[in-house]
Design a protein around this motif. Structure first.
Motif, PDB file in Angstrom:
ATOM      1  N   ASP A   1      -9.478   2.586  -6.251  1.00 38.93           N
ATOM      2  CA  ASP A   1      -8.703   2.145  -7.831  1.00 38.93           C
ATOM      3  C   ASP A   1      -7.991   3.619  -7.389  1.00 38.93           C
TER       4      ASP A   1
ATOM      5  N   ALA B   1      -5.164   2.882  -4.479  1.00 37.26           N
ATOM      6  CA  ALA B   1      -4.269   0.956  -4.914  1.00 37.26           C
ATOM      7  C   ALA B   1      -2.912   1.131  -6.134  1.00 37.26           C
ATOM      8  N   ASP B   2      -3.010   2.607  -6.733  1.00 33.32           N
ATOM      9  CA  ASP B   2      -2.275   3.031  -7.897  1.00 33.32           C
ATOM     10  C   ASP B   2      -1.279   4.159  -7.509  1.00 33.32           C
TER      11      ASP B   2
ATOM     12  N   PRO C   1       1.655   5.793  -5.756  1.00 34.50           N
ATOM     13  CA  PRO C   1       2.474   6.023  -5.026  1.00 34.50           C
ATOM     14  C   PRO C   1       2.960   6.521  -3.339  1.00 34.50           C
TER      15      PRO C   1
ATOM     16  N   ARG D   1       0.622   4.075   0.989  1.00 34.10           N
ATOM     17  CA  ARG D   1       1.128   3.048   1.767  1.00 34.10           C
ATOM     18  C   ARG D   1       0.567   2.350   2.001  1.00 34.10           C
TER      19      ARG D   1
ATOM     20  N   ARG E   1      -8.506  -5.898  -5.135  1.00 35.93           N
ATOM     21  CA  ARG E   1      -7.803  -5.116  -6.432  1.00 35.93           C
ATOM     22  C   ARG E   1      -5.692  -4.423  -5.310  1.00 35.93           C
ATOM     23  N   ALA E   2      -6.848  -2.881  -4.654  1.00 34.66           N
ATOM     24  CA  ALA E   2      -6.223  -2.417  -4.151  1.00 34.66           C
ATOM     25  C   ALA E   2      -5.182  -3.620  -2.484  1.00 34.66           C
TER      26      ALA E   2
ATOM     27  N   ALA F   1      -4.255  -6.489  -2.828  1.00 31.98           N
ATOM     28  CA  ALA F   1      -3.210  -6.983  -3.479  1.00 31.98           C
ATOM     29  C   ALA F   1      -1.963  -6.098  -4.073  1.00 31.98           C
ATOM     30  N   GLU F   2      -2.236  -5.151  -3.829  1.00 28.86           N
ATOM     31  CA  GLU F   2      -1.381  -3.711  -3.308  1.00 28.86           C
ATOM     32  C   GLU F   2      -0.216  -3.690  -2.633  1.00 28.86           C
ATOM     33  N   LYS F   3      -1.425  -2.701  -1.663  1.00 28.64           N
ATOM     34  CA  LYS F   3      -0.947  -2.216  -0.027  1.00 28.64           C
ATOM     35  C   LYS F   3      -1.941  -2.666   1.137  1.00 28.64           C
TER      36      LYS F   3
ATOM     37  N   THR G   1       0.360 -12.907   3.084  1.00 28.13           N
ATOM     38  CA  THR G   1       0.179 -13.126   2.448  1.00 28.13           C
ATOM     39  C   THR G   1       2.383 -13.061   1.860  1.00 28.13           C
TER      40      THR G   1
ATOM     41  N   ARG H   1       5.919  -9.769  -1.303  1.00 31.27           N
ATOM     42  CA  ARG H   1       6.475  -8.876  -3.004  1.00 31.27           C
ATOM     43  C   ARG H   1       7.976  -8.501  -3.093  1.00 31.27           C
TER      44      ARG H   1
END
Lengths: 472, 472
Positions: free
Chosen positions: B198, B201-202, B204, B207, B228-229, B231-233, B468, B471
Motif C-alpha cells: 500500500d 503503491a502511493d 511517488p 516506479r 491496487r499497487a 494498477a499504479e505501477k 495495461t 495512463r
C-alpha cells in the motif's frame, strides 16, 4: 584411391594454410603457433614473402613436402581451383573456411558447393566445411583461434556453428573443462556430424560428447551414429532451430533444414542422448558429467546460508525433477549439535545462517550428508557476499581464505562419494566471486553461477545414469 | 492511541539500537553510519560504553530523547521486555531481528510472537518482523547492511526474506538499479506485505515494485493491495514455496503457509502483476522496466556476431513469446549495403560476422532497426570475446574502446525510441566483460548476462504493457 576418414585429418604432420594474409593478421597461422603445432606449417600466398618467421609459398603445388591437411581461407569462388590443387597434391583433407556456398541460398553458392564436393570425392580428398572454423585438437596443436587452452582434456564437441565452437572452447578457461577434439563443420558437405560422432564414440580420450546441430542431410545416419555414441558415453545434444524463426535463421546460417523440434527431441531421447535447450545448459551438463561421480537417485541435500535461499533452492530442485527429502532423525540431531544458532534449519534444506563460517558446522554438514543414505547428491550454495563481507567487516582477510580452503577440502572428500555441486551466484563482490570460483575450479570441483543451473545439470546427469545400465 | 502507519517508520529522527554488541561488530550501528543516517542514533547495551564514537545507554528508558524507531537485536525470549520498554518510551516502531518465534514451530516461539504482538497492539507500537532485517531506505540513511549503495533510486522491494533483500540491494551495484525502499519483514506478525505494498503503491519515488513472498496470513487483504499497487505501477512477484519441498522450507523459514502455486499464479495474473520464477528473473524484469521505454509489440530485432548465435537467439526469443520477423525489403537492402561480408545475414536475426566492429555497419543496423515499423524492440548480443580479442590481436586497445563508445551512443539513441537490451554473455575475457558491462551500466542501459535472460525480461514487460491501458 584411399578414402580418408575424419580421424586421418586430426594428426597431420604437415599443414598448409592457403590465403593466409596480413589483412586478418595471419589468423590461422597464429592459431597454430599458439596451439604449439609440432609438425611443419607451409603458408601459401603469392603476395606475402614471410610472416612469423614462416616462408610463404606462391602455390600449394610449390610446397616442397607432402601436405596432410590444408586450411583454406580463400573466397568461395576460388575454392574449386584450390580443391583441384589439393587433389594433385594428394592432401588428406581441407578445412574450407569461406562461406558463400549452399547456405547463401544463391544458385552460384549451391553450384560451387556441389562442385567442390565432386572434386573432393573424385580425388580422394575430404572436406570439413565449407563455412566453418574446422578443428581444435589441442593434443596435436591444431586450433582455430589463438586464445584457446593448450592443454587437452576429456570433452569432445561437434558443432555446426563456429561461434558456438569458439565459445565452448573458451568457456573451458572459466569452468575448468578441457577438450579432446572440437570440430566446427559448418555446412557439412562431406565430413558431417555423424562421422565426427563415430570418431568421438571410439576415441578413448573423449569421455563426454557435446553436439550442436542445426540440421542433418541424412537423418537415419545421424541417429544411428548418435545412438552408437550414446551407448558408449554421455552425449549432450543442443539442437539449434527449434522454433520457426530459429529454423529460418538456421537455413541461412548453414543451409540446414531444421526439422520438427518434437521429432528431434524424441529421437534424441530414444538414442539415450541428453537434449538441452541453451548454451549454458550444454556447458553445465557436460561439467556435471566430467566432475561428478555416477549418481542414481534424485534426492539432493541442499545447503545455503539463508532461509530464503533454502526455500527457492528447494523450488528450483523440485521443478527440474529432483527431490529435497527431510533428513533422518539422527542426521538432524547430529546437525543440531553443530549448527548452534536459532533461526537455522537442519531438516533439509539446511540453512546455516550464523554458522555459515563455522568449521565445525560445515564439517558436520558434509559428514552428515555424505553418510545419510537418503541423500544422493549435494548442492552447496556458496554466497560469497557473506564470508567476503564478513572478512572485510572484521578486517581479517585470512579468515575467508581459511574458510574457503576448509570448504574445498570438505567438498572434495564428499565429492568422492556423492556428487557435490557448488553454486556461486553473482550478486556483488565480483572480485571475490571470481577468486573463489577459480579456487574451486583449480580443485577440479564443478562450479555453477546459480543453484538453478546446478540443479538443471544435476537432473540431466541423474536422468541419464538412471536410464543407463552400468558398464563393467 | 495513534495507530502508526508503516510510512511513519521510514523517516525517523532518532533510532535506538538495542543489543548492539562487539560480537557482531556493531552490525546495525555500522550499517546506519555507512548509509549516512542523519538523525540521532542511540545504541543501548549495558555492557558497552561506546563504539564508533557513540555513547551507549544501559536501557532504552535511559535515552535522553524521544525515539522514533528501535532496531532490536536481542534474542527472542528478551523481546517482550524490550517491547514493553518501547511502549513506555512511545516509539513508533520496532524492527525485531531475532528469530525463534512462530517460524520455529515451537510452542515457546509461537507464544512469544503472540505476546509481542499483543504488547505492540495494546501499546500503539508497530513491529517489523520478527525474524527479519528491516528497512533499507537510502534517502533517509536507513540500512540493514553496511555495504549497500548510498544513493536512492526508483525500485521498491518487499521481501519476506532477509537474504533476498540483501541480494537484491547488492545486485544494484552491478546492474545499476537503485532503491527507494527495501523491506525485509520476516514473519510479518504486524506490518505485512500488504501494508508495505500500500505504501509503495502511493510512494511517488517508487516506479517499480518487486515482491518476494512465501505466504500471507490474510490472502484477501494481500491480493487487494497487490491489485491496487499493480494498477499504479508494475509489480513483479516472486513467490517462494511453489513446490512441496519449497513450501515445507517456507514453513520453517517464516512460518508461512505457502498455498497452492496454481492459485497464487492465477491470482497474481488477475491482479495484473507479473509472476517470475527465479531471483534473476525478478532482477532482470525490474531492470527492463526501469531502463526501457513502454513497448506494445512482440517483434524483436536480433543482432549478434555469429550465425549460430542468431539461430539460438531466435529460438530463445520465440520460446518466451517474442517474434523475430523478417525485415522489409528496403531494410534488407539498406543493411546489405553496409554489412559487406559474405556469410552474414541481414534478414533478422542480423548476423554481422566480420562487420561486427565496423562503425558504418553498426550505425546502419541501429538506424534501420530504429526506423523499421515491424520491429518493436532490439536485443543486441555484445560478444566481447570478439572485439576484445581482436583489439589484443592487432595490438590496438583503443580500437575496442572506440567501438564500445560508438555502440553505447547508438544504443542510447535507439533506446529513446524502442527498448534496446544488451546481452553480454560470459564466455571468457571476464575483465573485458565486466569493464564493458560497467560502461553500459554507467550509460544507464539495461545489460543482461545472456540473450535468454534479456528475452525473458523483455517478454515480461511486453506482456504487462500490452495488457495495461496507458495512463495519462
Amino acid at each position: 584411391m584411399k578414402k580418408h576418414e575424419f580421424k586421418d585429418l586430426l594428426n597431420p604432420e604437415t599443414v598448409a594454410l592457403i590465403g593466409s594474409t596480413s589483412r586478418n593478421r595471419f589468423y590461422f597461422l597464429r592459431s597454430l603457433v599458439s596451439a604449439g603445432f609440432r609438425g611443419a606449417v607451409y603458408p601459401v600466398n603469392p603476395k606475402v614473402r614471410s610472416a612469423f618467421g614462416y616462408k610463404f609459398y606462391s602455390s600449394l603445388l610449390d610446397v616442397p613436402d607432402d601436405v596432410d591437411l590444408v586450411i583454406s581461407e580463400v573466397p568461395a569462388r576460388v575454392t574449386p581451383k584450390i580443391m583441384e590443387e589439393c587433389v594433385r597434391k594428394e592432401v588428406k583433407g581441407v578445412v574450407v573456411f569461406a562461406s558463400g556456398f549452399s547456405e547463401s541460398g544463391t544458385e552460384e553458392g549451391i553450384r560451387l558447393e556441389k562442385e567442390i564436393v565432386k572434386i573432393a570425392r573424385d580425388g580422394g580428398v575430404r572436406i570439413i566445411g565449407p563455412n566453418c572454423l574446422g578443428i581444435y585438437h589441442p593434443e596435436h596443436g591444431l586450433a582455430f583461434r589463438p586464445d584457446l587452452p593448450r592443454d587437452p582434456g576429456p570433452v569432445g564437441f561437434v558443432s555446426q556453428s563456429g561461434g558456438h565452437a569458439i565459445n565452448f572452447a573458451l568457456i573451458g578457461k572459466v569452468t575448468g573443462l578441457r577438450f579432446s577434439t572440437v570440430v566446427s563443420f559448418g555446412n557439412g558437405c562431406d565430413v558431417d556430424a555423424a562421422e565426427i560422432l563415430d570418431y568421438l564414440a571410439d576415441d578413448p580420450k573423449t569421455r563426454v560428447i557435446a553436439v550442436y546441430v542445426e540440421g542433418v542431410r541424412d537423418g537415419r545416419r545421424f541417429f544411428n551414429s548418435l545412438k552408437r555414441a550414446a551407448a558408449e558415453k554421455p552425449v549432450v545434444v543442443w539442437k539449434g532451430g527449434r522454433t520457426d524463426s530459429g529454423s529460418r535463421a538456421a537455413a541461412s546460417h548453414t543451409g540446414s533444414l531444421a526439422g520438427s523440434p518434437r521429432i528431434w527431441d524424441s529421437m534424441i531421447r530414444q538414442c539415450n542422448a541428453i537434449p538441452v535447450k541453451t548454451f549454458y545448459e550444454l556447458v553445465d551438463t557436460v561439467l556435471a558429467f566430467i566432475f561428478c561421480p555416477r549418481v542414481e537417485g534424485r534426492q539432493v541435500g541442499l545447503v545455503s546460508i539463508s532461509g530464503g535461499s533454502g526455500v527457492v533452492n528447494s523450488d528450483y530442485c523440485s521443478e527440474v525433477g529432483l527431490e529435497v527429502p527431510q533428513l533422518s532423525e539422527s542426521a538432524r540431531k547430529k546437525l543440531s549439535g553443530a549448527v548452534q544458532n536459532v533461526g537455522t534449519s537442519v531438516a533439509n534444506p539446511i540453512d546455516l545462517a550464523g554458522s555459515f563460517m563455522s568449521p565445525i558446522a560445515v564439517k558436520t554438514v558434509f559428514e552428515t550428508l555424505k553418510e545419510e543414505s537418503g541423500v544422493d547428491s549435494i548442492i552447496f550454495e556458496l554466497a560469497v557476499q557473506y564470508p567476503s563481507f564478513y572478512a572485510d567487516f572484521i578486517e581479517d582477510p585470512t579468515l575467508s581464505t581459511a574458510f574457503y580452503n576448509m570448504l574445498i577440502e570438505e567438498c572434495r572428500e564428499a565429492g568422492k562419494v556423492k556428487p557435490v555441486l557448488i553454486a556461486i551466484p553473482q550478486v556483488a563482490y565480483e572480485d571475490a566471486q571470481r577468486y573463489v570460483r577459480d579456487l574451486f575450479v583449480q580443485a577440479k570441483l564443478p562450479v555453477f553461477p546459480s543453484v538453478e543451473r546446478a540443479a538443471t545439470a544435476l537432473a540431466n546427469i541423474i536422468n541419464y545414469y538412471m536410464k543407463t545400465v552400468q558398464r563393467k
